[in-house]
Write a protein that holds these residues in place. Structure first.
Motif, PDB file in Angstrom:
ATOM      1  N   THR A   1       2.410  30.015  -4.931  1.00 30.59           N
ATOM      2  CA  THR A   1       2.978  28.698  -5.223  1.00 30.59           C
ATOM      3  C   THR A   1       2.588  27.742  -4.104  1.00 30.59           C
ATOM      4  OG1 THR A   1       5.071  29.063  -4.074  1.00 30.59           O
ATOM      5  CG2 THR A   1       4.998  29.683  -6.412  1.00 30.59           C
ATOM      6  N   GLY A   2       2.582  26.467  -4.420  1.00 38.45           N
ATOM      7  CA  GLY A   2       2.203  25.497  -3.395  1.00 38.45           C
ATOM      8  C   GLY A   2       2.496  24.072  -3.813  1.00 38.45           C
ATOM      9  N   THR A   3       2.022  23.144  -2.989  1.00 40.30           N
ATOM     10  CA  THR A   3       2.276  21.730  -3.249  1.00 40.30           C
ATOM     11  C   THR A   3       0.991  20.915  -3.101  1.00 40.30           C
ATOM     12  OG1 THR A   3       3.693  19.838  -2.677  1.00 40.30           O
ATOM     13  CG2 THR A   3       2.965  21.213  -0.850  1.00 40.30           C
ATOM     14  N   ILE A   4       0.896  19.869  -3.911  1.00 38.08           N
ATOM     15  CA  ILE A   4      -0.254  18.954  -3.877  1.00 38.08           C
ATOM     16  C   ILE A   4       0.269  17.570  -3.499  1.00 38.08           C
ATOM     17  CG2 ILE A   4      -2.163  17.937  -5.209  1.00 38.08           C
ATOM     18  CD1 ILE A   4      -1.800  20.246  -7.217  1.00 38.08           C
ATOM     19  N   ARG A   5      -0.352  16.952  -2.491  1.00 41.65           N
ATOM     20  CA  ARG A   5       0.073  15.611  -2.049  1.00 41.65           C
ATOM     21  C   ARG A   5      -1.093  14.641  -2.150  1.00 41.65           C
ATOM     22  NH1 ARG A   5       5.345  16.120   0.332  1.00 41.65           N
ATOM     23  NH2 ARG A   5       6.036  18.121  -0.501  1.00 41.65           N
ATOM     24  N   ALA A   6      -0.808  13.447  -2.627  1.00 39.92           N
ATOM     25  CA  ALA A   6      -1.833  12.402  -2.710  1.00 39.92           C
ATOM     26  C   ALA A   6      -1.138  11.047  -2.616  1.00 39.92           C
ATOM     27  CB  ALA A   6      -2.601  12.515  -4.014  1.00 39.92           C
ATOM     28  N   THR A   7      -1.873  10.030  -2.181  1.00 37.81           N
ATOM     29  CA  THR A   7      -1.252   8.711  -2.024  1.00 37.81           C
ATOM     30  C   THR A   7      -1.743   7.691  -3.055  1.00 37.81           C
ATOM     31  OG1 THR A   7      -2.902   8.022  -0.421  1.00 37.81           O
ATOM     32  CG2 THR A   7      -0.901   9.025   0.457  1.00 37.81           C
ATOM     33  N   THR A   8      -2.605   8.150  -3.985  1.00 40.79           N
ATOM     34  CA  THR A   8      -2.975   7.270  -5.091  1.00 40.79           C
ATOM     35  C   THR A   8      -2.872   8.077  -6.382  1.00 40.79           C
ATOM     36  OG1 THR A   8      -5.326   7.848  -5.081  1.00 40.79           O
ATOM     37  CG2 THR A   8      -4.665   6.002  -3.678  1.00 40.79           C
TER      38      THR A   8
ATOM     39  N   THR B   1       0.120   5.261  10.190  1.00 44.57           N
ATOM     40  CA  THR B   1      -0.280   6.620   9.879  1.00 44.57           C
ATOM     41  C   THR B   1      -0.197   6.766   8.360  1.00 44.57           C
ATOM     42  OG1 THR B   1       0.198   8.955  10.271  1.00 44.57           O
ATOM     43  CG2 THR B   1       2.084   7.493  10.095  1.00 44.57           C
ATOM     44  N   THR B   2      -0.612   7.906   7.857  1.00 44.18           N
ATOM     45  CA  THR B   2      -0.446   8.157   6.428  1.00 44.18           C
ATOM     46  C   THR B   2       0.697   9.141   6.254  1.00 44.18           C
ATOM     47  OG1 THR B   2      -2.798   7.853   6.117  1.00 44.18           O
ATOM     48  CG2 THR B   2      -1.607   8.938   4.346  1.00 44.18           C
ATOM     49  N   ASN B   3       1.671   8.773   5.444  1.00 46.84           N
ATOM     50  CA  ASN B   3       2.826   9.630   5.214  1.00 46.84           C
ATOM     51  C   ASN B   3       2.567  10.513   4.005  1.00 46.84           C
ATOM     52  OD1 ASN B   3       5.346  10.764   4.898  1.00 46.84           O
ATOM     53  ND2 ASN B   3       6.230   8.939   3.943  1.00 46.84           N
ATOM     54  N   MET B   4       2.423  11.821   4.214  1.00 48.18           N
ATOM     55  CA  MET B   4       2.187  12.726   3.085  1.00 48.18           C
ATOM     56  C   MET B   4       3.499  13.329   2.566  1.00 48.18           C
ATOM     57  SD  MET B   4      -0.909  12.093   2.766  1.00 48.18           S
ATOM     58  CE  MET B   4      -1.418  13.154   1.411  1.00 48.18           C
ATOM     59  N   GLY B   5       4.615  12.865   3.102  1.00 48.03           N
ATOM     60  CA  GLY B   5       5.914  13.265   2.568  1.00 48.03           C
ATOM     61  C   GLY B   5       6.174  12.541   1.256  1.00 48.03           C
TER      62      GLY B   5
ATOM     63  N   PRO C   1      -6.512  10.221   1.364  1.00 50.14           N
ATOM     64  CA  PRO C   1      -5.732  11.338   1.899  1.00 50.14           C
ATOM     65  C   PRO C   1      -5.309  12.302   0.777  1.00 50.14           C
ATOM     66  CG  PRO C   1      -4.749   9.209   2.452  1.00 50.14           C
ATOM     67  CD  PRO C   1      -5.775   8.965   1.406  1.00 50.14           C
ATOM     68  N   GLY C   2      -5.291  13.577   1.086  1.00 51.56           N
ATOM     69  CA  GLY C   2      -4.818  14.581   0.126  1.00 51.56           C
ATOM     70  C   GLY C   2      -4.469  15.863   0.856  1.00 51.56           C
ATOM     71  N   VAL C   3      -3.546  16.620   0.286  1.00 48.61           N
ATOM     72  CA  VAL C   3      -3.154  17.913   0.849  1.00 48.61           C
ATOM     73  C   VAL C   3      -2.975  18.898  -0.297  1.00 48.61           C
ATOM     74  CG1 VAL C   3      -1.368  19.216   2.092  1.00 48.61           C
ATOM     75  CG2 VAL C   3      -1.948  16.908   2.836  1.00 48.61           C
ATOM     76  N   VAL C   4      -3.530  20.112  -0.122  1.00 45.25           N
ATOM     77  CA  VAL C   4      -3.203  21.220  -1.021  1.00 45.25           C
ATOM     78  C   VAL C   4      -2.731  22.360  -0.121  1.00 45.25           C
ATOM     79  CG1 VAL C   4      -4.045  22.876  -2.720  1.00 45.25           C
ATOM     80  CG2 VAL C   4      -4.916  20.512  -2.732  1.00 45.25           C
ATOM     81  N   THR C   5      -1.469  22.721  -0.234  1.00 45.60           N
ATOM     82  CA  THR C   5      -0.916  23.793   0.604  1.00 45.60           C
ATOM     83  C   THR C   5      -0.402  24.924  -0.268  1.00 45.60           C
ATOM     84  OG1 THR C   5      -0.294  22.419   2.491  1.00 45.60           O
ATOM     85  CG2 THR C   5       1.031  24.379   2.121  1.00 45.60           C
ATOM     86  N   VAL C   6      -0.827  26.168   0.045  1.00 49.42           N
ATOM     87  CA  VAL C   6      -0.226  27.341  -0.590  1.00 49.42           C
ATOM     88  C   VAL C   6       0.942  27.760   0.294  1.00 49.42           C
ATOM     89  CG1 VAL C   6      -0.575  29.747  -1.276  1.00 49.42           C
ATOM     90  CG2 VAL C   6      -2.395  28.058  -1.639  1.00 49.42           C
ATOM     91  N   GLY C   7       2.132  27.742  -0.270  1.00 48.60           N
ATOM     92  CA  GLY C   7       3.334  28.030   0.526  1.00 48.60           C
ATOM     93  C   GLY C   7       3.858  29.441   0.361  1.00 48.60           C
TER      94      GLY C   7
ATOM     95  N   GLY D   1       0.810  -1.217   0.000  1.00 46.74           N
ATOM     96  CA  GLY D   1       0.000   0.000   0.000  1.00 46.74           C
ATOM     97  C   GLY D   1       0.839   1.261   0.000  1.00 46.74           C
ATOM     98  N   ALA D   2       0.169   2.371   0.308  1.00 45.52           N
ATOM     99  CA  ALA D   2       0.811   3.683   0.195  1.00 45.52           C
ATOM    100  C   ALA D   2       1.846   3.901   1.295  1.00 45.52           C
ATOM    101  CB  ALA D   2      -0.245   4.773   0.264  1.00 45.52           C
ATOM    102  N   LEU D   3       3.050   4.254   0.895  1.00 43.65           N
ATOM    103  CA  LEU D   3       4.127   4.522   1.857  1.00 43.65           C
ATOM    104  C   LEU D   3       4.579   5.974   1.822  1.00 43.65           C
ATOM    105  CD1 LEU D   3       6.393   2.991   3.709  1.00 43.65           C
ATOM    106  CD2 LEU D   3       4.414   1.730   2.925  1.00 43.65           C
ATOM    107  N   ALA D   4       4.337   6.641   0.697  1.00 43.56           N
ATOM    108  CA  ALA D   4       4.724   8.052   0.567  1.00 43.56           C
ATOM    109  C   ALA D   4       3.803   8.692  -0.470  1.00 43.56           C
ATOM    110  CB  ALA D   4       6.176   8.181   0.138  1.00 43.56           C
ATOM    111  N   ALA D   5       3.708  10.009  -0.408  1.00 42.90           N
ATOM    112  CA  ALA D   5       2.757  10.725  -1.259  1.00 42.90           C
ATOM    113  C   ALA D   5       3.425  11.281  -2.520  1.00 42.90           C
ATOM    114  CB  ALA D   5       2.133  11.866  -0.468  1.00 42.90           C
TER     115      ALA D   5
END
Ligand code: NI
Length: 407
Positions: free
Chosen positions: A264-271, A336-340, A240-246, A187-191
């Motif tokens: 600018t920002g980053t988008i994280r997803a595990t699939t 846990t879910t790793n979004m790194g 799981p998902g992340v949208v961050t404006v940095g 399964g998901a180990l990193a995003a």
């Protein structure tokens, strides 16, 4: 902790795998790398030290690839059996170290704050163990530069040296787990780690007369707010998902409405599905909000790395290796879910593999955040990583050879 290498904390479970001399040389290597960290794509001295360390263990079939990368070949018992690769990354980060370790960084502003000093050293250790007790097929041990900037794995792949590899294994030190605990699960180990850049173009005016402007700051602020609905309203809550404006940059003075704003920002997803949805919907939402505010906006997506999703078969090979070396009790869930992100995912687009988390907290030690000035990995993790990865190569090589015979 003393600098003398007479206090090697060899974890009992793997003590029989290493002579005192081999253990001492691996610790010396790790401390030397930690003391002299180099940033992504600048790992010249690191590569030279790794070549020398490999040679000291009798491993001399080493190709220099992708600039500062290395691929060492450890011959198997049967040269026609499937080839397995092991990967250790070798780069450091632009952080000033505050660990107080006696082998703290001597390179100003640069630090091994992600444990790649241990990854590089356990890769040498794994090569040594495989030379002593070979896998069925050849094993390629990859020393990968530039993981932190996300493009080292691609460069190694483009070198063509892994063209005939049947499976690849790698791992990361993790202080959430004690030395001797290992995560080897499907399964998901990193995003995924895509970036975005949004240029909002309006029309500037005097701050006192906003009706004469098309205000990009108000529009960009609305975009930031609207982006919060991507994960909460568009994505399946089970994903799981992340949208961050940095960053948010605009303007030059308190009484001027500028004509541009930039986010600018980053988008994280595990699939892959969640990644595709978030990147697609983000661009559509930005265009819609900009239109509502009478400005235009262009979204540029930076291609990041994919998520790591360990396939069942490879995870079970890795878990068997952990059990063989450490016993079943060593296997722990990620929990846990790793979004790194982790650019090991790039290899897994071309070949099956498994990525492990390898416990790196000394007994009684505390969790320290990776990428922070106080971070270090407990030395015992070096030996666990070396033994587990070497065994993963042996199990994978034998399993894949068996499958080839029966198919
Ligand atoms: Ni790392």
């Amino acid at each position: 902790m003393s600098t003398a290498i007479d206090d090697i904390a060899l974890p009992p479970a793997v003590a029989s795998h290493f002579s005192q001399d081999a253990a001492r040389r691996l610790v010396e290597l790790r401390r030397d790398l930690h003391r002299h960290p180099e940033l992504s794509w600048q790992e010249k001295e690191t590569a030279n030290k790794l070549v020398a360390a490999l040679a000291s263990f009798g491993i001399t079939d080493v190709a220099r690839v992708a600039g500062t990368g290395l691929v060492a070949r450890v011959p198997g018992r049967d040269r026609s059996a499937p080839i397995v690769a092991l990967r250790g990354d070798i780069d450091a980060l632009p952080i000033t170290e505050s660990t107080g370790l006696p082998f703290s960084s001597e390179n100003a502003g640069i630090m091994h704050a992600c444990g790649h000093d241990v990854h590089a050293s356990w890769a040498v250790g794994a090569a040594h163990l495989l030379a002593a007790s070979p896998a069925s097929g050849d094993v390629l041990v990859v020393f990968q530069p530039a993981e932190e900037v996300g493009d080292g794995a691609r460069a190694i792949l483009e070198s063509g040296t892994l063209a005939n590899v049947a499976a690849i294994f790698g791992g990361h030190v993790d202080r959430r787990f004690e030395v001797g605990q290992v995560v080897a699960q499907a399964g998901a180990l990193a995003a995924s780690t895509d970036t975005f850049e949004i240029e909002v173009a309006g029309a500037g005016a005097h701050g006192a007369r906003p009706h004469e402007s098309a205000d990009p700051i108000v529009a960009a602020a609305a975009i930031v707010t609207a982006l919060q609905a991507l994960v909460s309203r568009r994505l399946d809550p089970a994903q799981p998902g992340v949208v961050t404006v940095g960053t948010f940059n605009a303007g030059t003075a308190s009484n001027i409405i500028p004509d541009r704003a930039r986010l600018t920002g980053t988008i994280r997803a595990t699939t892959v599905a969640a990644r595709t949805l978030l990147t697609r919907e983000l661009a559509a939402l930005v265009t819609g909000v900009a239109a509502a505010y009478g400005v235009s906006a262009t979204t540029t997506l930076g291609g990041g790395t994919p998520p790591i999703v360990n396939p069942e078969r490879m995870a079970s090979i890795a878990a068997r290796a952990v059990t063989n070396v450490l016993g079943e009790a060593a296997l722990v869930p990620l929990g846990t879910t790793n979004m790194g992100g982790e650019d090991f995912a790039v290899y897994m687009e071309s070949m099956p593999g498994c990525f492990l988390r390898i416990g790196a907290r000394e007994p009684g030690g505390r969790v320290i955040a990776a990428h922070s000035p106080g971070y270090y990995a407990a030395e015992g993790a070096l030996f666990i990583g070396a033994a587990v990865l070497a065994e993963a190569a042996r199990v994978a090589s034998a399993t894949l050879a068996g499958a080839r015979e029966t198919s």
